[in-house]
Scaffold this motif. Structure first.
Motif, PDB file in Angstrom:
ATOM      1  N   SER B  86       0.838  -1.204   0.000  1.00 18.84           N
ATOM      2  CA  SER B  86       0.000   0.000   0.000  1.00 18.84           C
ATOM      3  C   SER B  86       0.868   1.247   0.000  1.00 18.84           C
ATOM      4  CB  SER B  86      -0.893   0.053   1.245  1.00 18.84           C
ATOM      5  OG  SER B  86      -1.731  -1.050   1.306  1.00 18.84           O
ATOM      6  N   LEU B  92      -6.300  -1.326  -3.463  1.00 17.45           N
ATOM      7  CA  LEU B  92      -7.370  -2.222  -3.901  1.00 17.45           C
ATOM      8  C   LEU B  92      -8.713  -1.678  -3.430  1.00 17.45           C
ATOM      9  CD1 LEU B  92      -8.430  -5.027  -4.962  1.00 17.45           C
ATOM     10  CD2 LEU B  92      -7.979  -5.898  -2.669  1.00 17.45           C
ATOM     11  N   PRO B  94     -11.850  -3.358  -2.736  1.00 21.02           N
ATOM     12  CA  PRO B  94     -12.198  -4.778  -2.681  1.00 21.02           C
ATOM     13  C   PRO B  94     -13.626  -5.052  -3.138  1.00 21.02           C
ATOM     14  CG  PRO B  94     -11.740  -3.903  -0.479  1.00 21.02           C
ATOM     15  CD  PRO B  94     -11.755  -2.749  -1.415  1.00 21.02           C
ATOM     16  N   ARG B  98     -16.356  -3.556   1.457  1.00 22.09           N
ATOM     17  CA  ARG B  98     -15.624  -3.798   2.697  1.00 22.09           C
ATOM     18  C   ARG B  98     -15.286  -2.531   3.465  1.00 22.09           C
ATOM     19  NH1 ARG B  98     -13.961  -9.244   2.467  1.00 22.09           N
ATOM     20  NH2 ARG B  98     -13.580  -9.037   4.678  1.00 22.09           N
ATOM     21  N   LEU B  99     -16.268  -1.665   3.642  1.00 19.15           N
ATOM     22  CA  LEU B  99     -16.077  -0.511   4.521  1.00 19.15           C
ATOM     23  C   LEU B  99     -16.110  -0.987   5.967  1.00 19.15           C
ATOM     24  CD1 LEU B  99     -18.325   2.213   2.870  1.00 19.15           C
ATOM     25  CD2 LEU B  99     -15.868   1.845   2.614  1.00 19.15           C
ATOM     26  N   PHE B 100     -15.667  -0.125   6.861  1.00 19.33           N
ATOM     27  CA  PHE B 100     -15.766  -0.430   8.285  1.00 19.33           C
ATOM     28  C   PHE B 100     -17.086   0.142   8.772  1.00 19.33           C
ATOM     29  CE2 PHE B 100     -11.242  -0.089   7.214  1.00 19.33           C
ATOM     30  CZ  PHE B 100     -10.926  -1.436   7.373  1.00 19.33           C
ATOM     31  N   PRO B 101     -18.093  -0.725   9.036  1.00 17.55           N
ATOM     32  CA  PRO B 101     -19.470  -0.257   9.208  1.00 17.55           C
ATOM     33  C   PRO B 101     -19.683   0.664  10.408  1.00 17.55           C
ATOM     34  CG  PRO B 101     -19.278  -2.617   9.671  1.00 17.55           C
ATOM     35  CD  PRO B 101     -17.991  -2.182   9.070  1.00 17.55           C
ATOM     36  N   SER B 102     -18.918   0.487  11.485  1.00 20.63           N
ATOM     37  CA  SER B 102     -19.178   1.318  12.668  1.00 20.63           C
ATOM     38  C   SER B 102     -18.345   2.594  12.668  1.00 20.63           C
ATOM     39  CB  SER B 102     -18.939   0.519  13.950  1.00 20.63           C
ATOM     40  OG  SER B 102     -17.570   0.368  14.182  1.00 20.63           O
ATOM     41  N   LEU B 103     -17.592   2.817  11.588  1.00 19.40           N
ATOM     42  CA  LEU B 103     -16.859   4.077  11.458  1.00 19.40           C
ATOM     43  C   LEU B 103     -17.648   5.031  10.571  1.00 19.40           C
ATOM     44  CD1 LEU B 103     -14.587   2.284  12.610  1.00 19.40           C
ATOM     45  CD2 LEU B 103     -13.004   3.417  11.065  1.00 19.40           C
ATOM     46  N   GLU B 107     -14.161   8.913   8.859  1.00 21.60           N
ATOM     47  CA  GLU B 107     -13.159   8.020   9.454  1.00 21.60           C
ATOM     48  C   GLU B 107     -12.708   6.952   8.468  1.00 21.60           C
ATOM     49  OE1 GLU B 107     -14.256   8.145  14.222  1.00 21.60           O
ATOM     50  OE2 GLU B 107     -15.402   6.831  12.907  1.00 21.60           O
ATOM     51  N   ILE B 111      -8.827   6.469   7.027  1.00 21.50           N
ATOM     52  CA  ILE B 111      -8.059   5.219   7.089  1.00 21.50           C
ATOM     53  C   ILE B 111      -7.178   5.135   5.845  1.00 21.50           C
ATOM     54  CG2 ILE B 111      -8.228   2.693   6.944  1.00 21.50           C
ATOM     55  CD1 ILE B 111      -9.096   3.417   9.640  1.00 21.50           C
ATOM     56  N   SER B 114      -4.234   7.267   6.049  1.00 26.07           N
ATOM     57  CA  SER B 114      -3.199   6.851   7.004  1.00 26.07           C
ATOM     58  C   SER B 114      -2.339   5.696   6.497  1.00 26.07           C
ATOM     59  CB  SER B 114      -3.851   6.448   8.333  1.00 26.07           C
ATOM     60  OG  SER B 114      -4.480   5.186   8.210  1.00 26.07           O
ATOM     61  N   ILE B 115      -2.769   5.002   5.442  1.00 26.35           N
ATOM     62  CA  ILE B 115      -1.994   3.820   5.049  1.00 26.35           C
ATOM     63  C   ILE B 115      -1.192   4.010   3.773  1.00 26.35           C
ATOM     64  CG2 ILE B 115      -3.332   1.989   6.166  1.00 26.35           C
ATOM     65  CD1 ILE B 115      -5.000   1.703   3.784  1.00 26.35           C
ATOM     66  N   ARG B 142     -22.377   2.165   7.676  1.00 24.28           N
ATOM     67  CA  ARG B 142     -23.407   1.144   7.497  1.00 24.28           C
ATOM     68  C   ARG B 142     -24.753   1.746   7.121  1.00 24.28           C
ATOM     69  NH1 ARG B 142     -24.076   0.921  13.379  1.00 24.28           N
ATOM     70  NH2 ARG B 142     -22.616  -0.776  13.691  1.00 24.28           N
ATOM     71  N   ARG B 156     -11.561   5.912  -0.296  1.00 20.71           N
ATOM     72  CA  ARG B 156     -10.580   5.378   0.667  1.00 20.71           C
ATOM     73  C   ARG B 156      -9.335   4.893  -0.062  1.00 20.71           C
ATOM     74  NH1 ARG B 156     -12.500   0.226   4.071  1.00 20.71           N
ATOM     75  NH2 ARG B 156     -12.326  -0.701   1.999  1.00 20.71           N
TER      76      ARG B 156
END
Lengths: 294, 242
Positions: B86, B92, B94, B98-103, B107, B111, B114-115, B142, B156
């Protein structure tokens, strides 16, 4: 004010204050169980282990337990980071049973290691003059300065952890990895390192719990499981994933214990569990659950 | 986004040579020779189970075992970790978002920030590209619609400032109008020199928006070439192995 009402109020206040100690037991579990979804059966024993290390460290260097705990904070972070990276990380993504068995095994190793090293004696650390001071809050009621400081510590730790998790970049990365470890790996988040940092933070809370507990109450190598039980009830009562819920849960458990003890000494623990079961029955998701998770 | 390591004109951004991917005993990808240049858009076409996703995952270091070589602007990726890949500039998007549902939306996007690498693409830029998620930046991922989630997933990935963007079935389950928007947007990225590798079920759309294509059948490249020089019917023959 009748004597009975006075006594009731007094017990509620004292119970709420000991709730602060329970919050400190629980806060690390709130992070590992509530946020990282990781059932750490050894949590209570890790607090006891930290207490014994604190005892030896402050005895050898002649430091007050409070100073010693502050000095040991980075060590606690590092130790928990390493524990996660070397042992617990292997369990991420496996089934729940594996996690429970390994941490249960860790609990047994810690208990027996402490028995071997320190023997079965009950210990307590001295907080010095601080332990004896109390403050009058009017109406003839007074509260101990030390319990008040512990309660304040609990509030500060909750506040700081909440800011850390919800206001910082590393905090959102921890929640991301907890949400979906596979997705985190797929997009290039270093999830093992992030879990390690989260566990390091749990280590900080365990050291503060150990410090506050070992000055407040007696401890011996075998009380870990009972601390774990309190911590579990506090976290579940407050709602998984809710740090402020953990604060409220701790206060409720503390008050329930104290009021139960008024009825009969044997009722102290029974009242704790009854209150827990009743609230869990009424609100299975806990008092302040952060909504359903997928 | 020029990089002094690959300034010689014509050198590929990424190449694979004889790349095979294995899950235990199962071979998902068979000796694939592939290349993509900077600023190029390439389609990977194939039926379900043809090895498209496995190929993409291999490029970001997320498969059990590979054989063969992957070279990204002169560096071998075969033993690099996903975070290192990365940081080197491959992102990628995906399959399944494939998100982070509780963010929150914000946020999730941070992410990405940050990577990856620091670069021209900023949070403001992403919100400019996708105004419909800008107005929902404080909401949990979500609670977004599928199309909005896909924009966040794309954002992202873009916030890592990739030199190569891998898009795995980004149209899946989305309304046609949203798919149209996304595929209208993607080609604009090439002007910055970004390479795009696109996996898409719709063969006609794949050919229309790409420069070249590779057709995978049972993990192997059956057919490849320039997208303008073929049509859906020719591809379909290879799809079904006729």
């Amino acid at each position: 004010m009748t004597i009975m009402a006075f006594e009731l109020l007094n017990q509620i206040i004292q119970g709420a204050l000991i709730g602060g100690l329970y919050v400190l037991f629980a806060i690390g579990l709130s992070l590992s169980l509530g946020v990282m979804r990781f059932v750490n059966i050894a949590h209570g024993d890790l607090i006891v282990l930290a207490s014994f290390i604190l005892m030896s460290f402050s005895a050898v260097l002649g430091l007050s337990p409070f100073i010693a705990a502050a000095v040991l904070m980075p060590v606690a972070f590092l130790a928990f980071y390493v524990l996660q990276r070397l042992l617990l990380q292997r369990l991420v993504g496996t089934n729940l049973l594996g996690v429970i068995l390994v941490t249960f095994g860790l609990a047994i190793v810690i208990q027996n290691g402490l028995l071997q090293t320190y023997g079965p004696d009950t210990r307590k650390l001295s907080g010095g003059a601080l332990e004896l001071k109390s403050i009058s809050i009017g109406g003839g009621l007074s509260i101990g300065l030390y319990p008040l400081l512990v309660f304040a510590t609990a509030v500060v730790v909750i506040f700081a952890l909440d800011r850390f998790l919800y206001r910082t970049s590393i905090g959102s990365r921890i929640r991301a990895v907890a949400d979906d470890p596979a997705a985190a790996n797929l997009i290039g988040l270093p999830s093992a390192k992030i879990y390690g940092i989260a566990m390091g933070v749990v280590g900080l809370t365990v050291m503060s719990a150990a410090c506050c507990m070992s000055v407040w109450t007696n401890f011996d190598p075998e009380i870990g499981p009972s601390r774990l039980l309190i911590a579990f009830e506090v976290v579940v009562l407050g709602g998984l994933g809710s740090l402020w819920g953990t604060l409220v849960g701790g206060i409720i458990i503390g008050v329930a214990q104290n009021l139960g003890a008024q009825v009969d000494a044997a009722w102290q623990i029974l009242a704790q569990h009854l209150v827990f079961l009743v609230i869990l029955f009424l609100r299975p998701q806990g008092l302040f659950s952060r909504g359903s998770r997928t | 986004m020029a990089n002094d390591r690959d300034h010689n004109v014509g050198s590929a951004l990424l190449t694979t040579s004889g790349l095979s991917v294995y899950y235990d005993q199962f071979q998902a990808v068979r000796e694939v020779d592939f290349s993509i240049d900077a600023g190029e858009i390439v389609a990977l076409i194939g039926a379900n189970g043809a090895g498209k996703s496995s190929f993409l995952k291999a490029l970001v270091g997320q498969v059990d075992r590979i054989e063969g070589g992957i070279e990204f602007s002169g560096r071998s990726l075969t033993s690099m970790s996903t975070p290192a890949i990365s940081a080197a500039g491959i992102a990628l998007v995906p399959e399944g978002r494939r998100l982070f549902p509780s963010l929150t939306v914000d946020e999730n996007l941070r992410i990405g920030l940050s990577i990856g690498r620091r670069g021209l693409i900023t949070l403001d830029q992403v919100y400019q590209w996708f105004p419909s998620i800008a107005s929902r930046r404080g909401q949990l991922a979500r609670n977004l619609s599928g199309g909005e989630q896909q924009m966040v997933a794309l954002g992202r990935a873009l916030l890592t400032n990739p030199r190569l963007l891998l898009c795995d079935e980004i149209s899946l389950g989305l309304a046609p109008v949203v798919v149209g928007q996304l595929y209208e947007f993607l080609p604009s990225l090439r002007s910055s020199g970004m390479g795009l590798l696109i996996v898409e079920q719709d063969v006609r759309r794949s050919l229309a928006m790409t420069d070249r294509f590779y057709c995978l059948l049972e993990g192997a490249v059956r057919f490849s070439g320039h997208s303008k020089e073929t049509d859906r019917e020719t591809i379909m023959q290879h799809y079904f192995g006729v």
